[in-house]
Design a protein around this motif. Structure first.
Motif, PDB file in Angstrom:
ATOM      1  N   TYR A 141       0.818  -1.212   0.000  1.00  0.00           N
ATOM      2  CA  TYR A 141       0.000   0.000   0.000  1.00  0.00           C
ATOM      3  C   TYR A 141       0.853   1.263   0.000  1.00  0.00           C
ATOM      4  O   TYR A 141       0.403   2.329   0.413  1.00  0.00           O
ATOM      5  CB  TYR A 141      -0.930  -0.015   1.217  1.00  0.00           C
ATOM      6  N   GLU A 142       2.080   1.117  -0.475  1.00  0.00           N
ATOM      7  CA  GLU A 142       2.943   2.299  -0.586  1.00  0.00           C
ATOM      8  C   GLU A 142       2.356   3.306  -1.567  1.00  0.00           C
ATOM      9  O   GLU A 142       2.351   4.513  -1.318  1.00  0.00           O
ATOM     10  CB  GLU A 142       4.336   1.876  -1.048  1.00  0.00           C
ATOM     11  N   ASN A 143       1.855   2.823  -2.692  1.00  0.00           N
ATOM     12  CA  ASN A 143       1.244   3.681  -3.709  1.00  0.00           C
ATOM     13  C   ASN A 143      -0.225   3.297  -3.850  1.00  0.00           C
ATOM     14  O   ASN A 143      -0.555   2.310  -4.515  1.00  0.00           O
ATOM     15  CB  ASN A 143       1.968   3.525  -5.046  1.00  0.00           C
ATOM     16  N   ILE A 144      -1.101   4.060  -3.232  1.00  0.00           N
ATOM     17  CA  ILE A 144      -2.539   3.773  -3.235  1.00  0.00           C
ATOM     18  C   ILE A 144      -3.199   4.511  -4.397  1.00  0.00           C
ATOM     19  O   ILE A 144      -3.162   5.742  -4.471  1.00  0.00           O
ATOM     20  CB  ILE A 144      -3.180   4.191  -1.901  1.00  0.00           C
ATOM     21  N   ASP A 145      -3.799   3.748  -5.298  1.00  0.00           N
ATOM     22  CA  ASP A 145      -4.489   4.318  -6.458  1.00  0.00           C
ATOM     23  C   ASP A 145      -5.950   3.890  -6.413  1.00  0.00           C
ATOM     24  O   ASP A 145      -6.286   2.751  -6.728  1.00  0.00           O
ATOM     25  CB  ASP A 145      -3.830   3.855  -7.756  1.00  0.00           C
ATOM     26  N   LEU A 146      -6.821   4.804  -5.995  1.00  0.00           N
ATOM     27  CA  LEU A 146      -8.245   4.527  -5.878  1.00  0.00           C
ATOM     28  C   LEU A 146      -9.053   5.319  -6.895  1.00  0.00           C
ATOM     29  O   LEU A 146     -10.233   5.603  -6.675  1.00  0.00           O
ATOM     30  CB  LEU A 146      -8.729   4.840  -4.455  1.00  0.00           C
ATOM     31  N   THR A 147      -8.436   5.695  -7.998  1.00  0.00           N
ATOM     32  CA  THR A 147      -9.156   6.397  -9.055  1.00  0.00           C
ATOM     33  C   THR A 147     -10.065   5.415  -9.783  1.00  0.00           C
ATOM     34  O   THR A 147      -9.705   4.253 -10.000  1.00  0.00           O
ATOM     35  CB  THR A 147      -8.188   7.039 -10.054  1.00  0.00           C
ATOM     36  N   THR A 148     -11.231   5.879 -10.170  1.00  0.00           N
ATOM     37  CA  THR A 148     -12.210   5.044 -10.854  1.00  0.00           C
ATOM     38  C   THR A 148     -12.867   5.849 -11.966  1.00  0.00           C
ATOM     39  O   THR A 148     -12.809   7.078 -11.984  1.00  0.00           O
ATOM     40  CB  THR A 148     -13.297   4.551  -9.889  1.00  0.00           C
ATOM     41  N   VAL A 149     -13.499   5.136 -12.889  1.00  0.00           N
ATOM     42  CA  VAL A 149     -14.254   5.792 -13.955  1.00  0.00           C
ATOM     43  C   VAL A 149     -15.659   6.124 -13.477  1.00  0.00           C
ATOM     44  O   VAL A 149     -16.230   7.137 -13.867  1.00  0.00           O
ATOM     45  CB  VAL A 149     -14.298   4.897 -15.210  1.00  0.00           C
ATOM     46  N   VAL A 150     -16.219   5.287 -12.612  1.00  0.00           N
ATOM     47  CA  VAL A 150     -17.522   5.549 -12.010  1.00  0.00           C
ATOM     48  C   VAL A 150     -17.348   5.557 -10.493  1.00  0.00           C
ATOM     49  O   VAL A 150     -16.469   4.889  -9.954  1.00  0.00           O
ATOM     50  CB  VAL A 150     -18.552   4.473 -12.422  1.00  0.00           C
ATOM     51  N   PRO A 151     -18.162   6.335  -9.771  1.00  0.00           N
ATOM     52  CA  PRO A 151     -18.007   6.418  -8.312  1.00  0.00           C
ATOM     53  C   PRO A 151     -18.257   5.087  -7.632  1.00  0.00           C
ATOM     54  O   PRO A 151     -19.328   4.506  -7.765  1.00  0.00           O
ATOM     55  CB  PRO A 151     -19.089   7.447  -7.920  1.00  0.00           C
ATOM     56  N   LYS A 152     -17.272   4.586  -6.911  1.00  0.00           N
ATOM     57  CA  LYS A 152     -17.455   3.359  -6.143  1.00  0.00           C
ATOM     58  C   LYS A 152     -16.480   3.252  -4.983  1.00  0.00           C
ATOM     59  O   LYS A 152     -16.294   2.190  -4.412  1.00  0.00           O
ATOM     60  CB  LYS A 152     -17.315   2.134  -7.055  1.00  0.00           C
ATOM     61  N   VAL A 153     -15.834   4.342  -4.622  1.00  0.00           N
ATOM     62  CA  VAL A 153     -14.905   4.375  -3.491  1.00  0.00           C
ATOM     63  C   VAL A 153     -15.397   5.425  -2.507  1.00  0.00           C
ATOM     64  O   VAL A 153     -15.685   6.558  -2.898  1.00  0.00           O
ATOM     65  CB  VAL A 153     -13.474   4.713  -3.947  1.00  0.00           C
TER      66      VAL A 153
END
Length: 457
Positions: A141-153
């Motif tokens: 989890y050094e580089n956390i990427d939670l980008t999405t195309v649709v909202p789900k985070v």
């Protein structure tokens, strides 16, 4: 287990009457082990209908309705316990099989998992017990990427990921990114055209957006609170922060988060309802080590909040900045001149879709200190960029003022503005640098010819 006492007693009596014998059972087997083994043997020795009939006979022999309900509840309980034990054992056996089939040791598996994006890491963690254990390592989890195309985070997911990272936390990317046809930070269509160039001063930062990926987001302005919580422990470790189209983010929340990130080197903000001046002031006050700053306005050409003093403060307090992108803001040439000349290490500058830039800041840009280390300069779709200023700049390049400049982009679908009247447009820069081929080696120029982008080397 107390609820199963009566039912186990029934099984024990049934076992005593059963002809099932196995002298090879280990001596360490308890009474419960014998009962369970006898019960499981029914799967081989009796058809399913036999078990149903036996259970019905037990119910019929029970006098009261309450006792019958209790017996059914106990049957459900022991069935649930058996199912849980069977699933756990199946996972354990699968993990043992995977550990034999999976060639990498745990440390190398963790290294591989640390290279995955966050969504793929979660998929791997759900595969088996062994992968789950490796995927829980903080290094993943050094580089956390939670980008999405649709909202789900949501905010809870962000907080959980940061907690898992612990002291390994270095990078965080959040928000809604455009679809596969474009990428974060790509140039958006011009808000202003020659036919529609009226400046709307009544713009509200809380105005509802209608662009792709911005209609609704379950991330709120508190999604960055874990950075400043626990005395800013997580924020102090952060090197990279990228935020895309978080609809409910505001100036206060973002500034609080930046205040907790003194080690930040890379900041990218796209499509947030925040003002340029306030956040540049926060960067200037807290992020003195920053090397890359990318800021794209949510409303092209309408944010005129940047002040000259803010430019000077950022220039003095962030001396390591080498990449600066301020896209879609209502920037004036003298402010841009302060920024480009002030950052001594600046190599990459992007002021695309900046509504007020005419190009006068390019004059004498390469003389003296500051600005002469530029390798890339992008002025794409700057509505008021003048052809004459571009020609003067190309002449300065030929004179050797910009020895390191390799790429210049003056693409504009509306063409370049003429000297006298900006309504008169030029789609092909008239410069000897282009027509006589005197541009320096490795120099790439991107321009517009009748609405289509062209490049010449």
């Amino acid at each position: 287990m107390e609820k199963l006492t009566d039912y186990c007693e029934i099984l024990r009596k049934w076992r005593c009457q059963s002809s099932f014998k196995n002298p090879n059972l280990p001596s360490r087997f308890t009474q419960m082990d014998h009962l369970l083994l006898s019960f499981l043997s029914l799967a081989d020795s009796s058809p399913p209908i036999s078990l149903d009939l036996s259970f019905d006979r037990l119910l019929d022999s029970t006098p009261s309705d309450a006792d019958q309900a209790l017996l059914i509840d106990r049957a459900h309980s022991i069935g649930s316990l058996l199912l849980h034990a069977a699933n756990r054992s199946a996972r354990k056996r699968a993990s043992l099989h995977n550990s034999i089939a999976w060639a990498l040791p745990p440390d190398l598996t963790i290294k591989v998992f640390s290279m995955l994006d966050s969504q793929s890491l979660c998929y791997a963690a759900a595969t088996c017990w062994m992968f789950n254990k490796c995927a829980m390592d903080p290094l993943c989890y050094e580089n956390i990427d939670l980008t999405t195309v649709v909202p789900k985070v949501n905010n809870v997911v962000v907080s959980t990921m940061i907690q898992r990272a612990g002291k390994s936390f270095r990078s965080l990317k959040l928000g809604i990114v455009p679809g596969p046809t474009s990428s974060p930070g790509s140039c958006q269509p011009l808000l202003y055209t020659i036919q529609n160039s009226v400046y709307v001063s009544s713009f509200s930062w809380n105005e509802k957006k209608t662009k792709q990926g911005k209609e609704s987001s379950i991330l709120t302005r508190t999604c960055l609170y874990p950075l400043s919580g626990d005395n800013g422990t997580a924020g102090a470790l952060l090197w990279r922060l990228h935020l895309y189209n978080i609809e409910r983010m505001d100036n206060t929340s973002l500034c609080v988060a930046l205040a907790a990130c003194p080690s930040l080197l890379d900041l990218e903000i796209v499509g947030l309802h925040v003002e340029l001046r306030q956040n540049l002031m926060s960067v200037s006050s807290n992020c003195h080590l920053i090397e890359r700053l990318f800021f794209e306005s949510s409303k092209t050409g309408r944010d005129d909040s940047l002040k000259s003093q803010t430019c000077v403060d950022v220039m003095n307090n962030c001396p390591n900045l080498s990449s600066l992108s301020l896209r879609g803001f209502r920037l004036h040439d003298y402010k841009v001149h302060i920024l480009v000349k002030g950052f001594r290490k600046l190599k990459y500058a992007d002021f695309s879709t900046s509504y007020s830039i005419t190009g006068t800041f390019l004059r004498n840009l390469g003389s003296g200190s500051g600005g002469n280390l530029l390798e890339v300069l992008i002025l794409r779709d700057c509505m008021h960029l003048k052809e004459v200023e571009v020609s003067r700049f190309l002449t300065a390049i030929i004179a050797g003022d910009f020895k390191f400049l390799q790429y210049l982009d003056i693409s504009n679908r509306e063409g370049l503005a003429s000297e006298g009247d900006w309504y008169q447009r030029s789609y092909n820069p008239r410069s000897k640098a282009i027509y006589e081929g005197h541009v320096p080696p490795k120099f790439m120029l991107a321009f517009v010819c009748r609405g289509n982008r062209y490049s010449c080397r």
